[in-house]
Scaffold this motif. Sequence first.
Motif, PDB file in Angstrom:
ATOM      1  N   UNK A 170       0.842  -1.207   0.000  1.00  0.00           N
ATOM      2  CA  UNK A 170       0.000   0.000   0.000  1.00  0.00           C
ATOM      3  C   UNK A 170       0.872   1.250   0.000  1.00  0.00           C
ATOM      4  N   UNK A 171       0.386   2.295  -0.675  1.00  0.00           N
ATOM      5  CA  UNK A 171       1.060   3.582  -0.661  1.00  0.00           C
ATOM      6  C   UNK A 171       0.478   4.455   0.454  1.00  0.00           C
ATOM      7  N   UNK A 172       1.304   5.333   1.006  1.00  0.00           N
ATOM      8  CA  UNK A 172       0.933   6.071   2.217  1.00  0.00           C
ATOM      9  C   UNK A 172       0.523   7.503   1.868  1.00  0.00           C
ATOM     10  N   UNK A 173      -0.724   7.827   2.151  1.00  0.00           N
ATOM     11  CA  UNK A 173      -1.246   9.183   1.997  1.00  0.00           C
ATOM     12  C   UNK A 173      -1.513   9.759   3.388  1.00  0.00           C
ATOM     13  N   UNK A 197       5.585   3.275  -0.458  1.00  0.00           N
ATOM     14  CA  UNK A 197       5.739   4.525  -1.194  1.00  0.00           C
ATOM     15  C   UNK A 197       5.043   5.653  -0.455  1.00  0.00           C
ATOM     16  N   UNK A 198       5.756   6.772  -0.254  1.00  0.00           N
ATOM     17  CA  UNK A 198       5.212   7.942   0.441  1.00  0.00           C
ATOM     18  C   UNK A 198       4.654   8.908  -0.590  1.00  0.00           C
ATOM     19  N   UNK A 199       3.366   9.214  -0.472  1.00  0.00           N
ATOM     20  CA  UNK A 199       2.700  10.157  -1.366  1.00  0.00           C
ATOM     21  C   UNK A 199       2.722  11.565  -0.760  1.00  0.00           C
ATOM     22  N   UNK A 200       2.664  12.611  -1.614  1.00  0.00           N
ATOM     23  CA  UNK A 200       2.621  13.982  -1.072  1.00  0.00           C
ATOM     24  C   UNK A 200       1.394  14.183  -0.188  1.00  0.00           C
ATOM     25  N   UNK A 201       1.526  15.128   0.715  1.00  0.00           N
ATOM     26  CA  UNK A 201       0.441  15.450   1.638  1.00  0.00           C
ATOM     27  C   UNK A 201      -0.735  16.079   0.893  1.00  0.00           C
ATOM     28  N   UNK A 202      -1.951  15.656   1.228  1.00  0.00           N
ATOM     29  CA  UNK A 202      -3.159  16.170   0.586  1.00  0.00           C
ATOM     30  C   UNK A 202      -4.011  16.892   1.629  1.00  0.00           C
ATOM     31  N   UNK A 212      -6.490   8.364  -3.699  1.00  0.00           N
ATOM     32  CA  UNK A 212      -6.677   7.075  -3.027  1.00  0.00           C
ATOM     33  C   UNK A 212      -7.231   6.015  -3.965  1.00  0.00           C
ATOM     34  N   UNK A 213      -7.977   6.430  -4.985  1.00  0.00           N
ATOM     35  CA  UNK A 213      -8.615   5.474  -5.888  1.00  0.00           C
ATOM     36  C   UNK A 213      -7.643   4.882  -6.907  1.00  0.00           C
ATOM     37  N   UNK A 214      -6.410   5.384  -6.966  1.00  0.00           N
ATOM     38  CA  UNK A 214      -5.484   4.967  -8.024  1.00  0.00           C
ATOM     39  C   UNK A 214      -4.663   3.731  -7.676  1.00  0.00           C
ATOM     40  N   UNK A 215      -4.599   3.372  -6.384  1.00  0.00           N
ATOM     41  CA  UNK A 215      -3.772   2.239  -5.985  1.00  0.00           C
ATOM     42  C   UNK A 215      -4.156   1.825  -4.569  1.00  0.00           C
ATOM     43  N   UNK A 216      -3.666   0.668  -4.133  1.00  0.00           N
ATOM     44  CA  UNK A 216      -3.878   0.272  -2.749  1.00  0.00           C
ATOM     45  C   UNK A 216      -3.215   1.307  -1.846  1.00  0.00           C
ATOM     46  N   UNK A 217      -3.924   1.714  -0.818  1.00  0.00           N
ATOM     47  CA  UNK A 217      -3.461   2.873  -0.055  1.00  0.00           C
ATOM     48  C   UNK A 217      -3.775   2.725   1.427  1.00  0.00           C
ATOM     49  N   UNK A 218      -3.056   3.525   2.207  1.00  0.00           N
ATOM     50  CA  UNK A 218      -3.327   3.711   3.629  1.00  0.00           C
ATOM     51  C   UNK A 218      -3.427   5.213   3.853  1.00  0.00           C
TER      52      UNK A 218
END
Length: 562
Positions: A170-173, A197-202, A212-218
């Motif tokens: 999972x990628x981290x949001x 994978x660390x995603x930019x802050x939203x 969040x809809x683009x990949x498995x996420x937390x």
Amino acid sequence: MAEWIALSQLALQPRPDRKVGIAADGTPVSHPQFRQQVLGWQQAFARAPGQDWALYFDDTLTFATALLGAWHAGKRVFLGGDNLPATLDALRPQVQGFAGDLPASEAPLQADAVVAADRVLQPLDEAQLELVVFTSGSTGAPSAIGKRLRQLTAEVDALQAAFGAQLEGAQVHGTVSHQHIYGLLFRVLWPLAAGRVIQPRRFFHEDLVTALAQHDAVLVATPAHLKRLPEQLDWPSLGGRLRAVFSSGGPLPGEAALQARTLLGVAPTEVFGSSETGGIAWRQWSAEQPQWHPLPGVEWTIQEGALAVRSPHLADADWWQTQDRVQADANNSFRLLGRADRIVKIEERRVSLDALEQQLRAHPDVHDVRVLVLPGVREQLAAVVVPHPSGAAQWTDAQRRQQAQRLSAHLASSHDAVTRPRRWRFIDELPYNAQGKTTAAALAALFRPLMPVAQWQQREPLAAHLLLPLEPDLIAFDGHFPQAKILPGVVQLDWAIHFGREVFAMPPRFARMDALKFQHVARPGDVLQLTLGWDAEKSMMSFRYVSDHGVHASGRVVFADA
């Protein structure tokens, strides 16, 4: 399955098959690129004088490279919650310098652009390296808390043991800042060690849904954000790809937790702890009011009705006595009963602020509330209320008084006049900081006067005269200037128009100013004499401020119909 890397070895050697995160511009960041930036910071910090340095970065990955670079240079790192002037003023005496997104006046350190890729780094010393974070100030002024790398490593290990299996791949949001210990652990250190994978802050829910809809996420969030999930967004588009939702930094109301579960498709996992104790326990909102389960490695007991903990997250092996009242439950779990330190004395009477808030929330007109004690010669209880439905900003003074009377009457069955709030503020949203916390200072500021108490000497259709004592706690004095507080000219103009509208029949639209002059500064303790005149034919108001120091300001303001 991604290889687990200990925090002490995150940047020792490049790992070409490992992706660290996504940069703010949307491009992927590989581990060798990440490590190269760490080397640039390490080289810059190694030349920098002193041991103590403060970091503030908006971008999470840049922050992570600077943090590791500073540690590899043997620095102790201080993390302020923001880069506001007051925060920098408080940090400046404690550090030798700053790095990050800061004013040029602070001469922030820059990473070296050129550095050898084969530069050798040694494992970080977990026993010696230290990070200094600050409490949020929810119950008072923020306090500095030192954390050894050993403690941070223990926390990351505990989080992986408790939740890691469900997050593989999972990628981290996140909506919480990495400058806070919660965001640092969940959005930086834990993902780096686990290879997520660390995603930019939203910040905006609309952007977050799409991401969040683009990949498995937390999702790493706070109660402040989870309470505000807009129902109209396309949450079904997540399609079950959201693996987990974490919430920390404050209590998550049950209603908000269950609504988040419905919208996001996954029950929020709430993590309980503090900057002082580190993580203590967790619960998942798959049912109403679930009990708390200790994190791996955390021992707990009840001492004098309050929770005491012992864990590797603490600085030593001693028991840490918290101020959280608890009740033991089955299977080594417990339930929180409120804060012991929120029991205060008002005129020698014990009052539970938690109990007051709970009773006020039971009123149908109350969406949320905070109760606090205002200092003074005689301490007073005060309540900040978010009404239901919203719209407090449009209320008249009479409506505010009526609502305060209704809520005070609601408390009368269990609290006498002394132990009920005497001062009230009604606002449409509680003030939250970057960590999603409502601080004691922000609540207290709501009760500071916006304007002086007018002493009217004359009120006639064409002329008025009043006295304005300038109390030192007027909000208008904040930040203008820190060295010598003075009353801003724009405030004097605003006050003149405000009091003019109280006495004159003036058109609604501001047209222009004429002959505006500011001659002497006005300071706390001055008593201003404000003279107002109204020329109906010219639709013009004149004003003049004087005091014992002479004329402060004067001018004319012209109005027009809408």
